[in-house]
Design an enzyme around this catalytic site. Structure first.
Site, PDB file in Angstrom:
ATOM      1  N   GLU A  37      -4.170  18.907 -67.876  1.00 39.51           N
ATOM      2  CA  GLU A  37      -3.290  18.224 -68.828  1.00 39.51           C
ATOM      3  C   GLU A  37      -2.777  19.178 -69.889  1.00 39.51           C
ATOM      4  OE1 GLU A  37      -1.547  15.357 -68.123  1.00 39.51           O
ATOM      5  OE2 GLU A  37      -3.546  14.525 -67.831  1.00 39.51           O
ATOM      6  N   THR A  39      -1.034  21.701 -69.438  1.00 36.47           N
ATOM      7  CA  THR A  39      -1.051  23.075 -68.925  1.00 36.47           C
ATOM      8  C   THR A  39       0.257  23.445 -68.249  1.00 36.47           C
ATOM      9  OG1 THR A  39      -2.110  22.202 -66.934  1.00 36.47           O
ATOM     10  CG2 THR A  39      -3.559  23.205 -68.579  1.00 36.47           C
ATOM     11  N   ASP A  40       1.055  22.458 -67.825  1.00 35.69           N
ATOM     12  CA  ASP A  40       2.248  22.796 -67.042  1.00 35.69           C
ATOM     13  C   ASP A  40       3.266  23.574 -67.860  1.00 35.69           C
ATOM     14  OD1 ASP A  40       2.888  20.491 -68.533  1.00 35.69           O
ATOM     15  OD2 ASP A  40       4.073  19.583 -66.927  1.00 35.69           O
ATOM     16  N   GLY A 124       6.092   3.409 -69.908  1.00 35.94           N
ATOM     17  CA  GLY A 124       5.406   3.824 -71.119  1.00 35.94           C
ATOM     18  C   GLY A 124       3.918   4.006 -70.977  1.00 35.94           C
ATOM     19  N   ALA A 125       3.406   3.972 -69.740  1.00 35.80           N
ATOM     20  CA  ALA A 125       1.963   4.045 -69.516  1.00 35.80           C
ATOM     21  C   ALA A 125       1.479   5.451 -69.197  1.00 35.80           C
ATOM     22  CB  ALA A 125       1.572   3.104 -68.377  1.00 35.80           C
ATOM     23  N   SER A 130       9.789   7.787 -66.015  1.00 32.75           N
ATOM     24  CA  SER A 130      11.081   8.466 -66.190  1.00 32.75           C
ATOM     25  C   SER A 130      11.325   9.487 -65.082  1.00 32.75           C
ATOM     26  CB  SER A 130      11.154   9.141 -67.567  1.00 32.75           C
ATOM     27  OG  SER A 130      10.165  10.132 -67.711  1.00 32.75           O
ATOM     28  N   ASP A 174       5.629  16.389 -63.605  1.00 29.20           N
ATOM     29  CA  ASP A 174       5.967  15.016 -63.232  1.00 29.20           C
ATOM     30  C   ASP A 174       7.058  14.952 -62.167  1.00 29.20           C
ATOM     31  OD1 ASP A 174       4.087  14.447 -65.107  1.00 29.20           O
ATOM     32  OD2 ASP A 174       5.431  13.447 -66.511  1.00 29.20           O
ATOM     33  N   TYR A 223       4.038  15.719 -79.774  1.00 31.60           N
ATOM     34  CA  TYR A 223       4.125  16.488 -78.532  1.00 31.60           C
ATOM     35  C   TYR A 223       4.737  17.860 -78.800  1.00 31.60           C
ATOM     36  CZ  TYR A 223       4.757  17.234 -73.499  1.00 31.60           C
ATOM     37  OH  TYR A 223       4.696  17.728 -72.221  1.00 31.60           O
TER      38      TYR A 223
END
Length: 381
Positions: A37, A39-40, A124-125, A130, A174, A223
């Site tokens: 998480e 890390t991308d 939104g979860a 998206s 994603d 973020y």
């Protein structure tokens, strides 16, 4: 070509009601990240899987000049002008506009079109609703234009939509897993090289997605602050990205950079955990994978500081529920979902125990889904 999914049936029905039979129908899945998480965007490693929830786009060409029309079952109707150069980044149609606009920038001519959208991906979860929309729409528009792109090319365009149009400084994970996932497998992804290697879940285990039903918009300062801190840490360490940093060097960062040191420590150790998790999957070692997931949550909570009360509560409840092998928050953080690795035979008891304990502890109702690793984007019959 693939058979219709529940979301496809609704997208096609919506299209028929509005314009008639669609010319192209495409689907793309949401995802859950097992480990790796934040890390991308640091050039590192991630280990996501596509889930059994799709976003589906039904599309047909029209002769309405420059005007394209899109209808979402959740958000209503929007009109897009092909000559338009920008859009309000907070509008739901910014994702649709971004895909179309950037494809035009690549010389992909689709003319005007009508589009209907339906989704089973919870919005939104932190399950990449998206990215699923962007990938599904890109696949449909490329098909309409008679073009064929590799999944990695599509994913890179969809990442640009997030970064340049929506204003979300996210990484490649994603859209890439949504575009190229292999059914029955999670994927170890090298986010620098875009190398994707399938990995099976350990025998006798299933993935449980735990929705806290809390929501947070990711396009905000929190973020961006994390990403900026990683950039400052990389600069101080003299590396191109935190993927290249060593933990010993991170621990020597001065106290005036304590915040950056914590962020970097998470990224460096998370990359190590992700590679170890992929190896554990190769060795069919569920206990090792679960322990790494547990450690990942601690690092995200304490060093990266992107967990939240609801996420901490549901992870703690999951870790003490029947059949749980490991659990952690997943996605951007602060709210949304956690993920657990669960013994298949205890999965139903696990889901019931988590929902009951979460309700007693927080007063909120959690949703729990058991999901097998799904296939990436495809055209539908």
């Amino acid at each position: 070509m693939t058979n219709r999914t529940p979301a496809a049936q609704r997208a096609i029905a919506l299209h028929r009601e509005s314009w008639g039979k669609p010319a192209v129908v495409s689907r793309a899945p949401g995802r859950v990240n097992l480990i790796g998480e934040h890390t991308d965007y640091n050039g590192g490693y991630v280990l996501p899987m596509a889930i059994e929830f799709d976003t589906v786009v039904a599309l047909s060409p029209t002769r309405s000049g420059r005007r394209s029309t899109v209808i979402s079952e959740d958000f209503g109707k929007a009109a897009l002008d092909s000559k338009r150069e920008s859009i309000d980044s907070t509008h739901w149609a910014s994702y649709v506009f971004g895909v179309s606009h950037l494809l035009h920038g690549h010389g992909i001519s689709t003319g005007s079109w009508n589009c209907s959208i339906a989704t089973d991906v919870p919005i939104g979860a932190c399950l990449s609703s998206s990215a699923a929309l962007e990938v599904a729409l890109a696949a449909a528009l490329l098909q309409l234009a008679g073009e064929s792109w590799e999944p990695a090319e599509t994913a890179q365009l969809c990442q640009r939509v997030e970064n340049e149009v929506v204003g979300m400084p996210c990484g490649i994970m994603d859209p890439l897993i949504s575009a190229c996932a292999i059914a029955g497998h999670a994927s170890l992804i090298d986010c620098r090289l875009l190398d994707v290697r399938p990995r099976r879940l350990p025998e006798g285990t299933v993935t449980a997605i735990l929705d806290t039903t809390t929501r947070r918009e990711l396009v905000d300062s929190a973020y961006a602050d994390r990403r900026s801190a990683c950039g400052r840490a990389a600069d101080w360490l003299g590396v191109a990205a935190l993927r290249d940093a060593r933990l010993d060097d991170v621990e020597r960062m001065p106290d005036e950079l304590a915040n950056e040191r914590r962020r970097a420590r998470h990224v460096v150790t998370e990359n190590e955990r992700t590679l170890e998790a992929a190896q554990a999957m190769c060795e069919d070692d569920a206990e090792a994978l679960g322990a790494l997931m547990n450690a990942s949550h601690v690092s995200l909570r304490d060093d990266y500081e992107v967990s939240g009360p609801a996420l901490d509560a549901i992870v703690e409840i999951a870790q003490t529920s029947p059949g749980c092998i490991g659990a952690r928050m997943t996605g951007g953080g602060f709210a949304g979902c956690a993920v657990a690795l669960v013994d298949t035979e205890a999965a139903n008891a696990f889901a019931s125990a988590v929902q009951e304990s979460y309700r007693v502890t927080t007063g909120f109702d959690a949703r729990v889904w058991l999901s097998r690793p799904a296939a990436g984007a495809s055209l539908l019959d």
